[in-house]
Design a protein around this motif. Structure first.
Motif, PDB file in Angstrom:
ATOM      1  N   PHE A 274       0.827  -1.177   0.093  1.00  0.00           N
ATOM      2  CA  PHE A 274       0.086  -0.174  -0.132  1.00  0.00           C
ATOM      3  C   PHE A 274       0.961   1.311  -0.089  1.00  0.00           C
ATOM      4  O   PHE A 274       0.680   2.174  -0.683  1.00  0.00           O
ATOM      5  CB  PHE A 274      -0.933   0.182   1.003  1.00  0.00           C
ATOM      6  N   ALA A 275       1.811   1.311   0.679  1.00  0.00           N
ATOM      7  CA  ALA A 275       2.616   2.454   0.870  1.00  0.00           C
ATOM      8  C   ALA A 275       4.209   2.088   0.972  1.00  0.00           C
ATOM      9  O   ALA A 275       4.390   1.026   1.497  1.00  0.00           O
ATOM     10  CB  ALA A 275       2.160   3.372   2.136  1.00  0.00           C
ATOM     11  N   THR A 276       5.129   3.107   0.766  1.00  0.00           N
ATOM     12  CA  THR A 276       6.633   2.849   0.730  1.00  0.00           C
ATOM     13  C   THR A 276       7.275   3.927   1.507  1.00  0.00           C
ATOM     14  O   THR A 276       6.986   5.111   1.291  1.00  0.00           O
ATOM     15  CB  THR A 276       7.075   2.742  -0.828  1.00  0.00           C
ATOM     16  N   GLY A 277       8.088   3.440   2.472  1.00  0.00           N
ATOM     17  CA  GLY A 277       8.942   4.551   3.015  1.00  0.00           C
ATOM     18  C   GLY A 277      10.543   3.994   2.929  1.00  0.00           C
ATOM     19  O   GLY A 277      10.982   3.127   2.879  1.00  0.00           O
ATOM     20  N   ALA A 278      11.032   5.142   2.089  1.00  0.00           N
ATOM     21  CA  ALA A 278      12.539   4.681   1.771  1.00  0.00           C
ATOM     22  C   ALA A 278      13.422   5.731   2.133  1.00  0.00           C
ATOM     23  O   ALA A 278      13.181   7.108   1.848  1.00  0.00           O
ATOM     24  CB  ALA A 278      12.540   4.469   0.330  1.00  0.00           C
ATOM     25  N   TRP A 279      14.668   5.483   2.963  1.00  0.00           N
ATOM     26  CA  TRP A 279      15.412   6.698   3.265  1.00  0.00           C
ATOM     27  C   TRP A 279      16.770   6.306   2.408  1.00  0.00           C
ATOM     28  O   TRP A 279      17.218   5.249   2.222  1.00  0.00           O
ATOM     29  CB  TRP A 279      15.550   6.445   4.701  1.00  0.00           C
ATOM     30  N   CYS A 280      17.504   7.292   1.962  1.00  0.00           N
ATOM     31  CA  CYS A 280      18.458   7.270   1.246  1.00  0.00           C
ATOM     32  C   CYS A 280      18.743   5.995   0.360  1.00  0.00           C
ATOM     33  O   CYS A 280      19.598   5.230   0.523  1.00  0.00           O
ATOM     34  CB  CYS A 280      19.776   7.341   2.119  1.00  0.00           C
ATOM     35  N   PRO A 281      17.669   5.845  -0.490  1.00  0.00           N
ATOM     36  CA  PRO A 281      17.624   4.616  -1.398  1.00  0.00           C
ATOM     37  C   PRO A 281      18.710   4.559  -2.324  1.00  0.00           C
ATOM     38  O   PRO A 281      19.289   5.407  -2.910  1.00  0.00           O
ATOM     39  CB  PRO A 281      16.347   4.579  -1.938  1.00  0.00           C
ATOM     40  N   ARG A 473       1.532  -0.565  -8.739  1.00  0.00           N
ATOM     41  CA  ARG A 473       2.391   0.336  -7.778  1.00  0.00           C
ATOM     42  C   ARG A 473       1.692   0.664  -6.691  1.00  0.00           C
ATOM     43  O   ARG A 473       0.672   0.814  -6.561  1.00  0.00           O
ATOM     44  CB  ARG A 473       3.268   1.095  -8.644  1.00  0.00           C
ATOM     45  N   THR A 474       2.750   0.741  -5.578  1.00  0.00           N
ATOM     46  CA  THR A 474       1.978   1.734  -4.311  1.00  0.00           C
ATOM     47  C   THR A 474       1.654   2.915  -4.925  1.00  0.00           C
ATOM     48  O   THR A 474       2.458   3.513  -5.997  1.00  0.00           O
ATOM     49  CB  THR A 474       3.234   1.857  -3.222  1.00  0.00           C
ATOM     50  N   LYS A 475       0.883   3.638  -4.264  1.00  0.00           N
ATOM     51  CA  LYS A 475       0.512   5.061  -4.749  1.00  0.00           C
ATOM     52  C   LYS A 475       0.911   6.014  -3.575  1.00  0.00           C
ATOM     53  O   LYS A 475       0.529   7.262  -3.788  1.00  0.00           O
ATOM     54  CB  LYS A 475      -1.105   5.199  -5.201  1.00  0.00           C
ATOM     55  N   HIS A 476       1.610   5.641  -2.664  1.00  0.00           N
ATOM     56  CA  HIS A 476       1.857   6.487  -1.433  1.00  0.00           C
ATOM     57  C   HIS A 476       3.633   6.303  -1.306  1.00  0.00           C
ATOM     58  O   HIS A 476       3.980   5.118  -1.005  1.00  0.00           O
ATOM     59  CB  HIS A 476       1.077   6.173  -0.264  1.00  0.00           C
ATOM     60  N   TRP A 477       4.066   7.423  -1.317  1.00  0.00           N
ATOM     61  CA  TRP A 477       5.691   7.463  -1.099  1.00  0.00           C
ATOM     62  C   TRP A 477       6.102   8.294  -0.144  1.00  0.00           C
ATOM     63  O   TRP A 477       5.649   9.544  -0.179  1.00  0.00           O
ATOM     64  CB  TRP A 477       6.240   7.825  -2.607  1.00  0.00           C
ATOM     65  N   TRP A 478       6.722   8.001   0.789  1.00  0.00           N
ATOM     66  CA  TRP A 478       7.676   8.811   1.722  1.00  0.00           C
ATOM     67  C   TRP A 478       9.106   8.506   1.498  1.00  0.00           C
ATOM     68  O   TRP A 478       9.739   7.429   1.639  1.00  0.00           O
ATOM     69  CB  TRP A 478       7.413   8.131   3.147  1.00  0.00           C
TER      70      TRP A 478
END
Length: 539
Positions: A274-281, A473-478
């Motif tokens: 549903f949603a993705t959290g990605a730090w310094c990918p 794909r997810t529709k929510h990105w952090w």
């Protein structure tokens, strides 16, 4: 039904560590650890056992310093595929809150936070975990070369300044999510450094993303049995884990992975999240060398203290310019920028991310601290509550770059990413034409192997956002990045954000001022964002 109350007095227990502002037990309970070898569910049937938990009572301290009494149900390592290559890595743990500070918690329909600690594309295991926050690296990424940082925790550079209050920490993600009342799942995954008895590397690309997808399929196949809303899975990861988190979000239900998932016995279910959290990918690897040189090419290296080979740097910058032109991405809505190119990207980063980041940081300081900071950093103009500066001065402020050139596909095959594309008994391979052409290890061929292009597609979220525009794909990105992070290029996350936004997705993308690789100083905001985008309201 196994129910034991294991009281972990965090403040007084031996082996306690403070992780990202949260006091975390080092899995110290001998009673819990004594039967850690048993599995909570059958690995062949892939059926979650709702009653197979241990009840744990502990104390967790949030990022504001407040201690909370927490009782949660914990499911030990569950193998999430029916034909595992290595159960040590292909398993997950589940933590579900039932009481926080004396108040009962019903997490039966709460979002599920899928929190990985993968770093450097190295394997991660939860096999020995006896409580939340139990995911551990299965190996240590080699130091030197161009490989990514091994640490998933915040690590500010030499010029970094203290973060404003209400910070966090990427490694504290599971605990913070639990305190919010969410279900927390921590998956292990294969990684690039493991070999079998024949010396073959069985965790190189695309093993990690295949495993994470299989973990998602396991959760979704157990809808109604596993606590939480399996339609509201939110992935979170840092560095290579951030890259895999973004890839998991971008590639949901892509048929490209079906055969590989079938080979390991993944559940017959959706792997969309549903949603993705990605730090310094650390992602878009086949174009990362060019993006890195465009960003940091003129900066000296930390290791050598001198500017890298400028001929190589300029070659790679030219490659980036060509690639960026093919993307045809536009600046985020409201930025005032049209198509993003190698010529205007510095201005875009300044206006959209860097100056607002500095402004946020300076605004949060006291008047005296702000005055002191500005006196030490005279390149910043502070007027009417806003910070402005030039790109050249920003690069000088950051200082030394971490990596040599090429940063990712090293000519001598020393980068961690070279290992990530190893195969069979071959530890490391080139994955770009430029790297192969300029190989210094004595290879007989100066071309990439024939299987590399397909593997690059499997490992790159941009493939699923730009080339294919995956509808699942997810529709929510952090997305977050530290401004002092020289493990990667600032362009990488900005392109990811622009690509998702171009498809109409909800994108929340910010940079942390003066923070280095792995920083996560607004974890409480991420936890609140999960509730917002999922529409979850706790009882």
């Amino acid at each position: 039904m196994k129910r034991r109350s294991v009281v972990l007095g965090i403040g007084a227990t031996a082996g306690v560590a403070a992780v990202g502002g949260i006091a975390v037990s080092a899995q110290a309970s001998s009673e819990t650890a004594s039967d850690s070898s048993s599995s909570s569910s059958s690995s062949d049937g892939l059926v979650f056992d709702p009653d197979g938990y241990t009840e744990i009572t502990t104390t967790l301290t949030d990022t504001g310093g407040t201690a909370h009494d927490v009782t949660y149900h914990f499911w030990k390592a569950i193998t999430y595929v029916s034909k595992p290559v290595d159960e040590k890595y292909q398993s997950l743990i589940v933590s579900v809150p039932v009481e926080i500070d004396g108040k009962a918690v019903d997490a039966s329909n709460a979002p599920i936070v899928l929190s990985n600690v993968i770093a450097g594309y190295v394997e991660s295991s939860v096999a020995a975990a006896t409580g939340i926050g139990g995911a551990a690296m299965g190996g240590t990424p080699p130091t030197g070369g161009g490989g990514p940082s091994a640490s998933p925790t915040a690590s500010a550079s030499a010029t970094a300044s203290p973060a404003p209050p209400s910070g966090g920490g990427a490694a504290a993600m599971p605990q913070m999510a639990l305190l919010a009342g969410y279900v927390v799942v921590e998956p292990g995954a294969r990684g690039r450094t493991t070999t079998d008895s024949a010396g073959e590397y069985y965790g190189t690309a695309p093993a990690a993303i295949i495993d994470l997808k299989a973990a998602v399929r396991y959760l979704r196949a157990n809808k109604g049995r596993i606590p939480g809303d399996t339609d509201r899975i939110v992935s979170a990861g840092v560095s290579a884990g951030g890259a895999l988190s973004s890839l998991l979000g971008a590639s949901g239900d892509s048929p490209l992975y079906d055969k590989l998932l079938e080979e390991i016995g993944a559940a017959d279910a959706s792997d969309a999240i549903f949603a993705t959290g990605a730090w310094c990918p650390i992602t878009d690897l086949e174009h990362a060398d060019g993006a890195y040189e465009w960003n940091w090419g003129s900066n000296v290296t930390q290791s050598a203290g001198k500017v890298v080979d400028q001929t190589v740097s300029k070659d790679l910058q030219s490659q980036f310019a060509e690639y960026q032109a093919t993307l045809k991405l536009r600046g985020l809505k409201g930025s005032g920028f049209g198509t993003l190119t190698a010529r205007n990207y510095d201005d875009y980063l300044l206006k959209q991310y860097l100056e607002p980041s500095a402004t946020t940081y300076l605004t949060a300081l006291s008047d005296s601290d702000r005055e002191t900071y500005l006196a030490k950093n005279t390149f910043i103009t502070w007027a009417n509550g806003k910070a402005t500066f030039t790109w050249a001065d920003f690069l000088t402020h950051v200082g030394a770059r971490k990596k040599t050139t090429p940063a990712f596909d090293a000519f001598d095959l020393s980068a961690g990413e070279n290992n990530e594309f190893g195969a069979g008994t071959t530890k490391a391979r080139h994955f770009t034409a430029y790297g192969a052409k300029n190989d210094t290890t004595g290879l007989t061929t100066k071309r990439v192997a024939s299987d590399i292009p397909a593997k690059l597609d499997l490992m790159n979220p941009m493939y699923h956002l730009v080339k294919k525009a995956n509808p699942k794909r997810t529709k929510h990105w952090w997305i977050r990045l530290g401004t002092n992070d020289t493990d990667t290029s600032h362009v990488i996350s900005a392109n990811l954000a622009a690509a998702a936004a171009a498809l109409g997705d909800d994108v929340n993308h910010l940079y942390y001022w003066d923070q280095g690789h792995g920083a996560n100083i607004d974890l409480p905001d991420f936890v609140a964002w999960i509730a917002k985008v999922t529409g979850y309201r706790s009882a």
